[in-house]
Design a protein around this motif. Structure first.
Motif, PDB file in Angstrom:
ATOM      1  N   THR A  23     -57.953   7.180 -24.826  1.00  0.00           N
ATOM      2  CA  THR A  23     -58.486   6.305 -23.768  1.00  0.00           C
ATOM      3  C   THR A  23     -57.612   6.457 -22.536  1.00  0.00           C
ATOM      4  O   THR A  23     -56.601   7.157 -22.540  1.00  0.00           O
ATOM      5  N   ARG A  24     -58.017   5.775 -21.475  1.00  0.00           N
ATOM      6  CA  ARG A  24     -57.218   5.752 -20.235  1.00  0.00           C
ATOM      7  C   ARG A  24     -56.407   4.462 -20.122  1.00  0.00           C
ATOM      8  O   ARG A  24     -55.894   4.140 -19.064  1.00  0.00           O
ATOM      9  N   HIS A  25     -56.348   3.735 -21.229  1.00  0.00           N
ATOM     10  CA  HIS A  25     -55.589   2.483 -21.210  1.00  0.00           C
ATOM     11  C   HIS A  25     -54.094   2.784 -21.264  1.00  0.00           C
ATOM     12  O   HIS A  25     -53.671   3.837 -21.768  1.00  0.00           O
ATOM     13  N   ARG A  26     -53.297   1.826 -20.779  1.00  0.00           N
ATOM     14  CA  ARG A  26     -51.853   2.025 -20.665  1.00  0.00           C
ATOM     15  C   ARG A  26     -51.125   0.812 -21.246  1.00  0.00           C
ATOM     16  O   ARG A  26     -51.570  -0.331 -21.058  1.00  0.00           O
ATOM     17  N   ILE A  27     -50.030   1.091 -21.964  1.00  0.00           N
ATOM     18  CA  ILE A  27     -49.207   0.020 -22.537  1.00  0.00           C
ATOM     19  C   ILE A  27     -47.845   0.053 -21.863  1.00  0.00           C
ATOM     20  O   ILE A  27     -47.196   1.095 -21.806  1.00  0.00           O
ATOM     21  N   VAL A  28     -47.434  -1.105 -21.346  1.00  0.00           N
ATOM     22  CA  VAL A  28     -46.115  -1.251 -20.718  1.00  0.00           C
ATOM     23  C   VAL A  28     -45.367  -2.336 -21.489  1.00  0.00           C
ATOM     24  O   VAL A  28     -45.918  -3.420 -21.718  1.00  0.00           O
ATOM     25  N   GLY A  42     -57.560   0.041 -18.728  1.00  0.00           N
ATOM     26  CA  GLY A  42     -56.943  -1.277 -18.824  1.00  0.00           C
ATOM     27  C   GLY A  42     -55.444  -1.165 -18.964  1.00  0.00           C
ATOM     28  O   GLY A  42     -54.887  -0.071 -19.128  1.00  0.00           O
ATOM     29  N   GLU A  43     -54.796  -2.292 -18.928  1.00  0.00           N
ATOM     30  CA  GLU A  43     -53.329  -2.292 -19.008  1.00  0.00           C
ATOM     31  C   GLU A  43     -52.876  -3.428 -19.898  1.00  0.00           C
ATOM     32  O   GLU A  43     -53.368  -4.560 -19.785  1.00  0.00           O
ATOM     33  N   ILE A  44     -51.950  -3.120 -20.795  1.00  0.00           N
ATOM     34  CA  ILE A  44     -51.383  -4.102 -21.726  1.00  0.00           C
ATOM     35  C   ILE A  44     -49.900  -4.243 -21.404  1.00  0.00           C
ATOM     36  O   ILE A  44     -49.188  -3.248 -21.262  1.00  0.00           O
ATOM     37  N   HIS A  45     -49.452  -5.506 -21.282  1.00  0.00           N
ATOM     38  CA  HIS A  45     -48.038  -5.788 -21.030  1.00  0.00           C
ATOM     39  C   HIS A  45     -47.472  -6.506 -22.249  1.00  0.00           C
ATOM     40  O   HIS A  45     -48.006  -7.529 -22.688  1.00  0.00           O
ATOM     41  N   ALA A 101     -50.094  -9.492 -23.143  1.00  0.00           N
ATOM     42  CA  ALA A 101     -51.107  -9.826 -22.144  1.00  0.00           C
ATOM     43  C   ALA A 101     -51.891  -8.571 -21.790  1.00  0.00           C
ATOM     44  O   ALA A 101     -51.341  -7.463 -21.738  1.00  0.00           O
ATOM     45  N   ASP A 102     -53.194  -8.744 -21.556  1.00  0.00           N
ATOM     46  CA  ASP A 102     -54.035  -7.651 -21.059  1.00  0.00           C
ATOM     47  C   ASP A 102     -54.835  -8.139 -19.865  1.00  0.00           C
ATOM     48  O   ASP A 102     -54.960  -9.342 -19.640  1.00  0.00           O
TER      49      ASP A 102
END
Length: 748
Positions: free
Chosen positions: A613-618, A656-659, A675-676
């Motif tokens: 996917t193009r999602h990112r986890i930080v 999307g982005e997950i923190h 958090a997303d």
């Protein structure tokens, strides 16, 4: 009619005989008259007399305030008009400080005919000043000062009443117009604006007053002139001393601090010297207890405004042994606010005198006498037929029922009571004839009741048997329900294990995919190296190997071994992460670990899934944060939250982005936030997301136990709590509050 002197209760105790009805009616009528008269007098006092006295006092105090206000406003308006006139002259160049005689000729008529002006002073911006004031013998005096050229030396010129010069003298004075209140207040004004000073002591006459100040620029525009018209407070006190409120009241003018500007009437302030000595002093300094007490009460209540739509009521206080009333009204004079105070004894506004009070008491006595006579006649007309009815009641009580009840009465209620007595006599007479029938009916009813009691006993036996049967059925149902609950718990545990194995399957698939790249690269390098080595051996055996070819082979060997080492190291690292994650997720072993390392392992295992996917986890976590807990449970929680965000949170979102953030909370806690920025959760679904088998993706891969597993792991295994906040379109935030040392379990 038989009378008894005493009655005996059922217990045998003697009590006093009842009182006379006639006397009670007379006493009650007189009491009603007294209460009515008292209510009338109280109502008249509260609704008529006291409001009338208060309104009279308020009106007279207000009228006196308005007189003083009108006088003061008229004075200030006339002074301001005169000030604006002189500014017009000055702006046209008619006022010249070099020509003193022309200065006097122009401004002397203003002082003579103006509104209570005592002097006029004009000063330039550089400090040169010319003062014109009345002389002590009816003539005129000029004071000329210029600190720039003359220093502290002032010139005094006296003139006769008709303007002829009489004398000229010089005197050293410590005076500079630029330091005076009127000059400091006026120099910063805009042209044409009038400024009123606070009350102060005039330097020239040493008496209290205030000044109206204005400024202008000379026709050339180079010089700025400031002019002050002085108004003496003596003139204001002469006016306030002529105002009376009621019979003994008075009015005064004071500052917001309570210093008196316009003195009240009284023999102590009968001449100008007394007024000058008393002006600008506090009431306590002048020994005016009435004014001091009123001002003290007003100062305490001045910030309390009257209710909207209601007039402000006078203040009430005590002074000199009697009650006084006072009212205070603000007056705006330019930038200054003064207060008009009006005082009067409350006794001056009493609308009734002694004669009126005595006449009212006489009328009350006559009214009570008339009420007593009417009450006595009324009591006789009521008590007589009641006595006859009492005698008839005693006869009926003795069961002497042959004679009818006949009592003449003029009151409808008493006649109704007599008819009721007659009806009671007839009813008792009929009842005595039917008593035997009633006894027979009672005997029959008792027999019927006994039969009914037998039937009831039989029904009770049947009911007990039915209750026993229902109890047996209920126990069987409870056993079936208990078995179903146990089966449900086993099913739920099996689903949890399946969910863990599914997560492990995802981990294995991801790691296998990740291992494929470095191992494939290593195999490719080894194969290429093998081919180069075989070719080198063939050439060496034929003695056809060149030095350059051997060096190229060494370079290729170096690159191949380096590539092999790096790819095999990458594979080893992935295998190490996989081993740790596999151990953690397939066991519930407790150990001491660094939270950041566990998070890195989890996110590394989820890397293959996220790369699709193009999602990112930080994520961020301090490297030194340690926990004594269950890393497998924590890994399962993070994995489920990431999968939940990917499946539900990022529906319809490409990138999307997950923190993920972790930090210490106090000495014994850890705060973990996930958090997303996804689609969020609707409010109606938010309370159910931790319920087992609750999912919006049933049939499309959602099991409904992912977040339930998260909740149970946080609550039961890790001993923490989890909260969720979300709104449609605003993403979702999970907050986990965990102890650093997990609670002990029986398995541990």
């Amino acid at each position: 009619m038989a009378q008894t002197s005493a009655r005996t209760t059922t217990a045998g105790a003697n009590v006093s005989p009842p009182g006379s009805l006639r006397r009670s009616l007379i006493a009650a009528s007189l009491l009603v008259a007294l209460v009515t008269l008292g209510l009338f007098l109280v109502s008249a006092w509260l609704l008529v007399y006291r409001p009338a006295a208060q309104e009279l006092a308020r009106t007279q105090l207000q009228a006196a305030s308005l007189q003083v206000e009108a006088r003061l406003l008229m004075l200030t308006q006339r002074v301001e008009a005169m000030t604006n006139l002189t500014r017009t002259w000055g702006s046209k160049g008619l006022i010249d400080l070099e020509q003193v005689e022309r200065f006097n000729a122009l401004l002397r008529p203003l002082i003579e005919n103006g509104p209570s002006l005592s002097s006029v002073v004009v000063a330039e911006e550089g400090g040169r000043e010319v003062l014109l004031m009345r002389g002590p013998t009816g003539g005129w005096v000029n004071r000329l000062t210029d600190p720039r050229t003359r220093g502290q030396q002032a010139t005094f010129v006296t003139w006769s009443p008709n303007g002829e010069k009489v004398s000229e003298s010089w005197q050293a004075v410590e005076y500079d117009a630029r330091n005076r209140p009127w000059f400091r207040g006026g120099i910063d004004l805009a042209d044409g604006q009038v400024y009123w000073t606070a009350p102060y002591i005039f330097r020239s006459t040493l008496e209290p007053g205030l000044s109206a100040v204005i400024r202008w620029s000379s026709p050339s525009g180079r010089d700025v002139m400031v002019m002050a018209h002085d108004v003496k407070l003596v003139d204001l006190s002469r006016f306030t001393q002529g105002i009376t409120v009621g019979e003994r009241g008075f009015a005064l003018v004071m500052t917001s601090e309570g210093r008196i500007l316009g003195l009240p009437s009284g023999p102590r302030f009968g001449d100008d010297d007394a007024i000058k000595a008393a002006a600008l002093k506090l009431p306590e300094e002048l020994e005016l207890p009435v004014v001091a007490n009123g001002v003290k009460l007003w100062s305490a209540q001045r910030n309390a405004a009257a209710p909207a739509g209601q007039p402000e009521q006078p203040l009430q206080f005590s002074a000199d042994g009697e009650t006084w009333l006072a009212a205070f009204k603000p007056i705006r004079v330019g930038s200054q606010t003064f207060w008009v105070g009006t005082f009067a004894p409350a006794a001056d506004f009493v609308p009734l005198g002694l004669r009126e009070v005595l006449l009212g008491l006489l009328l009350c006595a006559v009214a009570l006498g008339v009420a007593g006579g009417l009450a006595a006649r009324l009591a006789t007309r009521v008590s007589r037929p009641l006595e006859q009815l009492a005698a008839e009641a005693e006869r009926i009580g003795r069961l002497e029922l042959d004679q009818p009840v006949a009592v003449p009465a003029t009151w409808r209620e008493i006649d109704t009571l007599a008819n009721a007595k007659e009806a009671m006599r007839r009813a008792l007479q009929d009842a005595s004839h039917t008593q035997a029938d009633v006894n027979r009916a009672l005997i029959a009813e008792v027999s019927e009741r006994q039969r009914a009691e037998g039937e009831l006993a039989r029904y009770q036996g049947q009911l007990e048997q039915l209750v026993a049967e229902r109890t047996t059925q209920l126990e069987a149902s409870n056993r079936e329900l208990t078995d179903a609950m146990a089966e449900l718990e086993r099913t739920q545990e099996e689903l949890v294990r399946n969910e863990k194995l599914a997560s492990l399957g995802v981990l294995v698939a991801g790691v296998a995919h990740e291992l494929n790249t470095p191992i494939g690269n290593a195999l490719l390098s080894a194969s290429a190296l093998q081919d180069d080595a075989r070719l080198l051996i063939e050439k060496a055996s034929k003695r056809a190997l060149k030095r350059s070819e051997f060096e190229d082979f060494l370079d290729a060997l170096n690159e191949a071994t380096d590539l092999l080492a790096r790819n095999l190291a990458r594979a080893g690292e992935l295998i190490q992460h996989f081993k740790q994650m596999a151990v953690d997720q397939t066991s519930d072993q407790r150990r001491v670990f660094r939270l950041r390392s566990v998070l890195e392992d989890v996110l590394a295992s989820l890397g293959p899934r996220m790369k699709k996917t193009r999602h990112r986890i930080v994520f961020e976590a301090p490297a030194e944060l340690e926990m004594d807990s269950y890393p497998g449970a924590l890994s399962q929680i993070i994995t489920n939250l990431v999968v939940n965000a990917e499946m539900h949170g990022f529906e319809g979102i490409e990138a999307g982005e997950i923190h993920i953030a972790a930090r210490a909370q106090g000495a014994d806690g850890v705060l973990l936030e996930f958090a997303d920025n996804g689609v969020g959760i609707p409010p109606e679904r938010l309370p159910h997301i931790f319920d087992p088998f609750y999912t919006t993706k049933r049939g499309t891969g959602g099991s409904g136990i992912g977040l339930n597993i998260v909740y149970n792991l946080v609550d039961r295994m890790l001993g923490g709590s989890i909260e969720v906040r979300s709104a449609p379109g605003e993403g979702c935030r999970f907050t986990l509050t965990l102890p650093r040392i997990a609670p002990q379990r029986e398995e541990d």
